[in-house]
Enzyme design. Structure first.
Site, PDB file in Angstrom:
ATOM      1  N   HIS A 137       0.815  -1.182  -0.220  1.00  0.00           N
ATOM      2  CA  HIS A 137       0.006   0.178  -0.039  1.00  0.00           C
ATOM      3  C   HIS A 137       0.977   1.313  -0.011  1.00  0.00           C
ATOM      4  O   HIS A 137       1.013   1.866  -1.182  1.00  0.00           O
ATOM      5  CB  HIS A 137      -1.201   0.066   1.043  1.00  0.00           C
ATOM      6  CG  HIS A 137      -2.013  -0.895   1.239  1.00  0.00           C
ATOM      7  ND1 HIS A 137      -2.819  -1.541   0.115  1.00  0.00           N
ATOM      8  CD2 HIS A 137      -2.092  -1.896   2.135  1.00  0.00           C
ATOM      9  CE1 HIS A 137      -3.148  -2.648   0.560  1.00  0.00           C
ATOM     10  NE2 HIS A 137      -2.753  -2.907   1.736  1.00  0.00           N
ATOM     11  N   ASP A 178      -5.334  -8.364  -2.688  1.00  0.00           N
ATOM     12  CA  ASP A 178      -5.516  -8.243  -1.431  1.00  0.00           C
ATOM     13  C   ASP A 178      -6.958  -8.947  -0.867  1.00  0.00           C
ATOM     14  O   ASP A 178      -6.824 -10.005  -0.505  1.00  0.00           O
ATOM     15  CB  ASP A 178      -5.496  -6.737  -1.150  1.00  0.00           C
ATOM     16  CG  ASP A 178      -5.638  -6.239   0.266  1.00  0.00           C
ATOM     17  OD1 ASP A 178      -5.677  -7.099   1.412  1.00  0.00           O
ATOM     18  OD2 ASP A 178      -5.448  -5.062   0.795  1.00  0.00           O
TER      19      ASP A 178
END
Length: 436
Positions: free
Chosen positions: A252, A303
């Site tokens: 991220h 994810d």
């Protein structure tokens, strides 16, 4: 183009203009490399679409996390295997040939505090074998609920290890991964889930030699909490305190200053971007144009798996940059360059690095992880050169993926996984158990 593949599933020759040999006769469309998915929490596929009911407060990552904890409490090792196998078959059909599993669901709730975590990891290894996807297994060190070593909450019990038990798990997994032809690395969940002392202890003792992954700076609240704890932002703290280099993948890293962006790019580490999940959670938009301008490396992951395709992740990544900048064609290598080619090449390079693969793509020495696009699709059939990649990502999506080869063997043909019926049956039964 003719591609020679040996018995180990590696590419031994690439000849442009040559007549394809028997191994590629069935490839009825353009051939592109299968990408690496550098960030997966496989079990979360079971909750895709179940966190879209508004709560009584402003919904965020933190309210979504409560739903995830409830899901974990309902899942057995059998359920995790069924969900992971289904997910991996979907990732293959979406154009991925390899997955880096960021695995922190170590213990079924009933076994928390008693199991060493090996059983859950073995289910991930089995799911990869059943589906045929390549695997980099990343067991996760997770010990705390917040910065400064805060005590974990009840929902986190299935994730927990201390330093010694985590290192013992890595040692036990090394031969299991070797026999399963899976890479073994490791991960630290986040700066809030491990103290600096625990991180140093794990990093100094681990012997995997593989990639090191960590969540960092995903949400603004995380940045605020890190500043309150340390006086530094998460990415700055990590780069200051640890020897972040090419082995590392920062997942991220959404919220960075310009200085942090430059420092991360120069470190040689990969940023793991998960655009569809980041959009679903309302995390923010990664400064990808600035990062690329500094020579930064990135790859893509799915994810929480509300999307499972290469095309969707790359499309959302590019569109986020366009929405922020109010301009078009943001992630390109220069004037006249194809956005699709830039995204594919950057993601392939960064994904391979983050997965611990030495060589990737359609080149000698790489594994034969290949995607055959549907040559009968009008968008693909009428495209040439880089137009094929741009059409795949921005016009057709996963519909364009016809066949997928991993290690020289077809695991998806004509859009169907080789074991689709049984995988779907097991997945349906698991969902029924979980959601009762």
């Amino acid at each position: 183009m003719a591609i020679g593949i040996d018995q180990s599933g590696s590419i031994v020759s690439v000849e442009r203009g040559a007549t394809p040999g028997p191994e590629l006769v069935r490839m009825s469309g353009p051939v592109v490399p299968a990408l690496q998915n550098l960030h997966s929490h496989a079990f979360q596929r079971a909750m895709a679409g179940l966190a879209e009911i508004a709560g009584s407060t402003d919904d965020s990552f933190w309210t979504w996390r409560d739903t995830m904890y409830r899901l974990v409490g309902q899942m057995s090792p059998d359920d995790v295997e069924a969900v992971a196998t289904k997910l991996y078959s979907e990732l293959l059909k979406g154009g991925f040939g390899h997955v880096a599993e960021f695995h922190y669901f170590h213990h079924a709730l009933a076994e928390a505090g008693r199991s060493d975590g090996f059983e859950m990891s073995s289910r991930i290894l089995r799911s990869a074998e059943t589906s045929g996807i390549g695997l980099t297994h990343l067991p996760v060190f997770y010990a705390h609920s917040g910065f400064g070593g805060q005590a974990p909450n009840d929902g986190q019990r299935p994730f927990l290890h201390d330093v010694d038990s985590f290192l013992a798990l890595l040692d036990r997994l090394a031969p299991a991964c070797a026999s399963a032809d899976a890479r073994l690395g490791m991960a630290i969940h986040s700066l809030r889930a491990a103290t600096p002392e625990e991180m140093r202890a794990v990093l100094s003792a681990e012997k995997t030699g593989g990639p090191i992954h960590i969540h960092v700076a995903e949400q603004e609240r995380e940045v605020e909490d890190c500043l309150a704890w340390s006086g530094r932002r998460p990415v700055s703290y990590l780069l200051d305190e640890f020897a972040v280099d090419e082995r590392w993948c920062l997942i991220h890293a959404t919220h960075m200053t310009t200085e942090e962006t430059v420092r991360l790019a120069k470190s040689g580490a990969v940023t793991g971007l998960c655009p569809a999940t980041e959009a679903n959670l309302g995390d923010g938009i990664y400064p990808a144009t600035e990062f690329l301008a500094q020579g930064g490396r990135f790859g893509i992951g799915t994810d929480s798996h509300i999307a499972t395709s290469v095309a969707e992740e790359l499309r959302v990544l590019e569109y986020g940059q366009r929405l922020r900048d109010r301009r078009r064609n943001r992630l390109v290598s220069g004037a006249g360059a194809s956005v699709g080619r830039t995204l594919i090449e950057a993601s392939l390079s960064g994904g391979a690095q983050a997965a611990g693969l030495d060589v990737s793509g359609i080149r000698i020495g790489a594994r034969a992880d290949l995607v055959v696009l549907d040559g009968t699709n009008p968008f693909i059939a009428t495209a040439t050169d880089d137009q094929i990649l741009d059409r795949w990502i921005f016009a057709v999506g996963s519909e364009a993926v016809r066949d997928v080869m991993v290690r020289g063997e077809f695991v998806v043909q004509e859009g169907r996984h080789r074991d689709e019926e049984r995988i779907d049956r097991d997945f349906t039964l698991a969902l029924k158990r979980i959601l009762q």
